[in-house]
Write a protein that holds these residues in place. Structure first.
Motif, PDB file in Angstrom:
ATOM      1  N   ASP A   1       0.805  -1.219   0.000  1.00 24.29           N
ATOM      2  CA  ASP A   1       0.000   0.000   0.000  1.00 24.29           C
ATOM      3  C   ASP A   1       0.843   1.277   0.000  1.00 24.29           C
ATOM      4  O   ASP A   1       0.298   2.385  -0.044  1.00 24.29           O
ATOM      5  N   ILE A   2       2.157   1.132   0.070  1.00 24.64           N
ATOM      6  CA  ILE A   2       3.048   2.294  -0.044  1.00 24.64           C
ATOM      7  C   ILE A   2       3.291   2.542  -1.525  1.00 24.64           C
ATOM      8  O   ILE A   2       3.863   1.702  -2.220  1.00 24.64           O
ATOM      9  N   THR A   3       2.843   3.669  -2.026  1.00 27.03           N
ATOM     10  CA  THR A   3       2.906   3.927  -3.464  1.00 27.03           C
ATOM     11  C   THR A   3       4.239   4.523  -3.898  1.00 27.03           C
ATOM     12  O   THR A   3       4.953   5.150  -3.107  1.00 27.03           O
ATOM     13  N   VAL A   4       4.540   4.342  -5.173  1.00 29.84           N
ATOM     14  CA  VAL A   4       5.746   4.941  -5.755  1.00 29.84           C
ATOM     15  C   VAL A   4       5.650   6.458  -5.691  1.00 29.84           C
ATOM     16  O   VAL A   4       6.638   7.153  -5.411  1.00 29.84           O
ATOM     17  N   ASP A   5       4.445   6.986  -5.927  1.00 26.65           N
ATOM     18  CA  ASP A   5       4.255   8.441  -5.866  1.00 26.65           C
ATOM     19  C   ASP A   5       4.637   9.003  -4.502  1.00 26.65           C
ATOM     20  O   ASP A   5       5.299  10.046  -4.407  1.00 26.65           O
ATOM     21  N   GLU A   6       4.224   8.305  -3.465  1.00 33.35           N
ATOM     22  CA  GLU A   6       4.494   8.786  -2.104  1.00 33.35           C
ATOM     23  C   GLU A   6       5.988   8.807  -1.815  1.00 33.35           C
ATOM     24  O   GLU A   6       6.521   9.782  -1.274  1.00 33.35           O
ATOM     25  N   VAL A   7       6.688   7.756  -2.194  1.00 26.71           N
ATOM     26  CA  VAL A   7       8.130   7.686  -1.946  1.00 26.71           C
ATOM     27  C   VAL A   7       8.858   8.694  -2.827  1.00 26.71           C
ATOM     28  O   VAL A   7       9.783   9.386  -2.382  1.00 26.71           O
ATOM     29  N   PHE A   8       8.440   8.800  -4.085  1.00 27.01           N
ATOM     30  CA  PHE A   8       9.078   9.751  -5.001  1.00 27.01           C
ATOM     31  C   PHE A   8       8.918  11.182  -4.505  1.00 27.01           C
ATOM     32  O   PHE A   8       9.877  11.966  -4.500  1.00 27.01           O
ATOM     33  N   ASP A   9       7.708  11.551  -4.095  1.00 21.74           N
ATOM     34  CA  ASP A   9       7.467  12.915  -3.610  1.00 21.74           C
ATOM     35  C   ASP A   9       8.325  13.227  -2.389  1.00 21.74           C
ATOM     36  O   ASP A   9       8.844  14.342  -2.246  1.00 21.74           O
ATOM     37  N   THR A  10       8.488  12.244  -1.504  1.00 17.13           N
ATOM     38  CA  THR A  10       9.325  12.443  -0.321  1.00 17.13           C
ATOM     39  C   THR A  10      10.783  12.591  -0.714  1.00 17.13           C
ATOM     40  O   THR A  10      11.502  13.456  -0.185  1.00 17.13           O
ATOM     41  N   ALA A  11      11.237  11.746  -1.646  1.00 19.98           N
ATOM     42  CA  ALA A  11      12.617  11.837  -2.130  1.00 19.98           C
ATOM     43  C   ALA A  11      12.885  13.191  -2.792  1.00 19.98           C
ATOM     44  O   ALA A  11      13.935  13.816  -2.561  1.00 19.98           O
ATOM     45  N   LYS A  12      11.933  13.636  -3.588  1.00 17.23           N
ATOM     46  CA  LYS A  12      12.069  14.936  -4.269  1.00 17.23           C
ATOM     47  C   LYS A  12      12.183  16.072  -3.250  1.00 17.23           C
ATOM     48  O   LYS A  12      13.040  16.956  -3.381  1.00 17.23           O
ATOM     49  N   GLU A  13      11.321  16.022  -2.250  1.00 17.90           N
ATOM     50  CA  GLU A  13      11.347  17.051  -1.208  1.00 17.90           C
ATOM     51  C   GLU A  13      12.681  17.043  -0.467  1.00 17.90           C
ATOM     52  O   GLU A  13      13.265  18.101  -0.198  1.00 17.90           O
ATOM     53  N   MET A  14      13.180  15.859  -0.120  1.00 17.36           N
ATOM     54  CA  MET A  14      14.438  15.759   0.612  1.00 17.36           C
ATOM     55  C   MET A  14      15.617  16.243  -0.234  1.00 17.36           C
ATOM     56  O   MET A  14      16.531  16.902   0.264  1.00 17.36           O
ATOM     57  N   LEU A  15      15.604  15.928  -1.520  1.00 18.08           N
ATOM     58  CA  LEU A  15      16.676  16.384  -2.403  1.00 18.08           C
ATOM     59  C   LEU A  15      16.643  17.894  -2.563  1.00 18.08           C
ATOM     60  O   LEU A  15      17.690  18.550  -2.579  1.00 18.08           O
ATOM     61  N   ASN A  16      15.453  18.472  -2.636  1.00 14.62           N
ATOM     62  CA  ASN A  16      15.346  19.925  -2.768  1.00 14.62           C
ATOM     63  C   ASN A  16      15.848  20.628  -1.515  1.00 14.62           C
ATOM     64  O   ASN A  16      16.540  21.650  -1.593  1.00 14.62           O
ATOM     65  N   ILE A  17      15.518  20.064  -0.343  1.00 17.52           N
ATOM     66  CA  ILE A  17      15.989  20.631   0.924  1.00 17.52           C
ATOM     67  C   ILE A  17      17.503  20.558   1.002  1.00 17.52           C
ATOM     68  O   ILE A  17      18.184  21.513   1.362  1.00 17.52           O
ATOM     69  N   HIS A  18      18.035  19.403   0.616  1.00 15.44           N
ATOM     70  CA  HIS A  18      19.484  19.186   0.704  1.00 15.44           C
ATOM     71  C   HIS A  18      20.218  20.084  -0.303  1.00 15.44           C
ATOM     72  O   HIS A  18      21.277  20.634  -0.025  1.00 15.44           O
ATOM     73  N   ASN A  19      19.621  20.247  -1.499  1.00 12.55           N
ATOM     74  CA  ASN A  19      20.263  21.102  -2.515  1.00 12.55           C
ATOM     75  C   ASN A  19      20.217  22.561  -2.107  1.00 12.55           C
ATOM     76  O   ASN A  19      21.091  23.340  -2.455  1.00 12.55           O
ATOM     77  N   GLY A  20      19.107  22.889  -1.349  1.00  7.54           N
ATOM     78  CA  GLY A  20      18.969  24.286  -0.923  1.00  7.54           C
ATOM     79  C   GLY A  20      19.939  24.634   0.166  1.00  7.54           C
ATOM     80  O   GLY A  20      20.219  25.787   0.396  1.00  7.54           O
TER      81      GLY A  20
END
Length: 508
Positions: free
Chosen positions: A489-508
């Motif tokens: 029940d853990i979707t790819v969208d959910e994991v991808f969105d979290t990964a994207k957010e974490m990468l943006n924070i780290h890049n910032g």
């Protein structure tokens, strides 16, 4: 006017871990009635360990139903708080003669219906500690304290001067992740006893974790494979004995570990109260699931020193020049220089901890095409087939380093990752120990077990409100109920969105 000189009896005839959770209850009672006297009724084996809590005035030991009832009636308590809610404690309450009585709602019927018929109930989603605190409301006691703190429990330290401690041994022969989470204990011990030499007992597979710590003087190998599980007990005990150890700290909670500590002849042996061999230690400290494992291990030191430990610093040193040179060469040969790298570990010792392979393949594809990052898959021999399948299923260009790194090289590789995506596993803890932002996917296990990725900025993706979680401490070979919803029940969208957010924070 309210009488603040109340005499409060608290009943909890359970395991020590459950009793440790009661600390906020005592603190709230004292905050409301500072002059009250609190007596805690417990089993005899826990009385010594619980003595010393600043808000407990007396420990009463259960000595059988009739003798205990007589003692309760003779004490003339004004209030009784039953935080066990079994037939025995309810009968003690009934015949106690105490005028003001409250009992926490154990939701026994809801629990039985769920176990028997899998009928979910909102009542089961509440933590036991929340239910304990709710029992105070009829007495109009405000809830100012909501979480337990092991610093509330002042353990009586062994009478041992720091100058006397020359050799300290830390015994950890569990899995890779558990070993990584023992490193703060090693570092804190070295800081508190700078003149002492630190020895570590571990399994062969985890030697590299400890060899690279500057605080460790010597690693003693305990090989539990095959007949070594039995005959290795005496060999390991003998090797510890040769080192003239003054104190041995045992975060590993197996009977075998406690037995080896006893056979080694070390005079001061400290472990947790829920260890299977706790009676073989000279001192035990309470164990609770309410804090992270890295922090919990530090409290073993309170067996020898009276100091508070608020947090663990999970920070491992460099993996060694040779390993770093080797990793740089691997990155160069794979054409990864200058690219943004995301580490991915799709494996685990326990099959139920693994997010479906096709989901990892889709995630890797999306991260490359939409975020412009390259995924590097890591893992050991057991993960090779699994990692190759992920690569085949992916429409991206991941690099498979599974089986191509030693443990030391994996540690050196971590600092090249901008993000690490993983199941609940040993490499997850290595990533957090090296400060890599870590996104963990949790299925059969939960954060409450204390093994989530440690440190600020790390994230856990999990299915909320699934009543069968957690189904086991470590996971299992297959889903006990057969649906595996905790991972599916853990979707790819959910994991991808979290990964994207974490990468943006780290890049910032």
């Amino acid at each position: 006017m309210e009488n603040k000189n109340n005499k409060v009896l608290v009943l909890r005839l359970s395991s020590l871990g459950d009793i440790v959770l009661l600390s906020p209850v005592f603190k709230n009672i004292k905050a409301k009635w500072p002059d009250s006297k609190i007596t805690l009724l417990v089993k005899e084996q826990f009385a010594q360990a619980l003595a010393g809590h600043p808000d407990i005035d007396e420990i009463m030991v259960f000595k059988g139903f009739i003798p205990t009832l007589r003692e309760i009636r003779a004490a003339h308590f004004t209030h009784l708080l039953d935080l066990h809610s079994t037939l025995r404690t309810m009968l003690l309450s009934l015949f106690s003669g105490i005028p003001n009585k409250q009992r926490y709602n154990k939701n026994s019927l809801a629990r039985r219906l769920y176990v028997k018929f899998k009928m979910p109930s909102p009542a089961l989603e509440k933590h036991t500690l929340e239910k304990y605190l709710e029992a105070l409301k009829p007495w109009d006691i405000p809830i100012k304290y909501k979480t337990p703190d092991l610093n509330d429990w002042k353990f009586q330290a062994v009478d041992l001067s720091k100058k006397e401690v020359q050799n300290i041994c830390i015994f950890q022969t569990s899995f890779l992740g558990d070993s990584v989470l023992t490193t703060p204990l090693i570092q804190k011990t070295a800081k508190m006893f700078p003149q002492a030499k630190i020895f570590v007992v571990t399994r062969p597979a985890n030697v590299e974790i400890f060899q690279n710590l500057k605080e460790v003087h010597q690693v003693i190998i305990d090989d539990k494979r095959g007949l070594g599980k039995i005959f290795g007990v005496f060999k390991t005990a003998k090797n510890i004995k040769k080192c003239n150890i003054d104190v041995i700290l045992v975060p590993h909670r197996s009977f075998r570990s406690a037995l080896i500590a006893k056979l080694s002849g070390v005079k001061v042996r400290i472990g947790f109260t829920n260890s299977e061999g706790r009676f073989l230690f000279t001192k035990t400290v309470p164990f609770t699931w309410m804090i992270h494992d890295a922090e919990r291990n530090l409290y073993l030191l309170q067996g020898i020193v009276n100091e508070n430990f608020k947090s663990a610093n999970l920070n491992m040193q460099g993996a060694g020049a040779n390993a770093e040179d080797s990793v740089r060469e691997m990155i160069k040969e794979a054409g990864l220089e200058g690219k943004t790298l995301v580490g991915v570990h799709p494996g685990s010792v326990w099959p139920t901890k693994c997010w479906p392979l096709e989901n990892y393949a889709k995630l890797i594809t999306r991260m490359e095409k939409e975020l412009g990052v390259t995924s590097v898959i890591v893992g050991g021999k057991a993960d090779l087939d699994l990692s190759e399948q992920v690569c085949r299923l992916s429409d991206a260009h991941p690099v498979n380093f599974a089986t191509k790194t030693t443990l030391t090289e994996l540690m050196a590789l971590m600092k090249h990752f901008r993000l690490f995506v993983t199941n609940d596993s040993g490499p997850m803890h290595i990533a957090t120990a090296f400060g890599v932002p870590t996104l963990a996917i949790f299925g059969p296990t939960t954060k409450e077990l204390g093994f989530f990725p440690y440190g600020e900025g790390n994230r856990v993706v999990e299915v909320k409100g699934l009543p069968c979680r957690p189904c086991a401490l470590h996971g299992g070979k297959k889903c006990p109920l057969g649906h595996f919803k905790c991972m599916k029940d853990i979707t790819v969208d959910e994991v991808f969105d979290t990964a994207k957010e974490m990468l943006n924070i780290h890049n910032g």
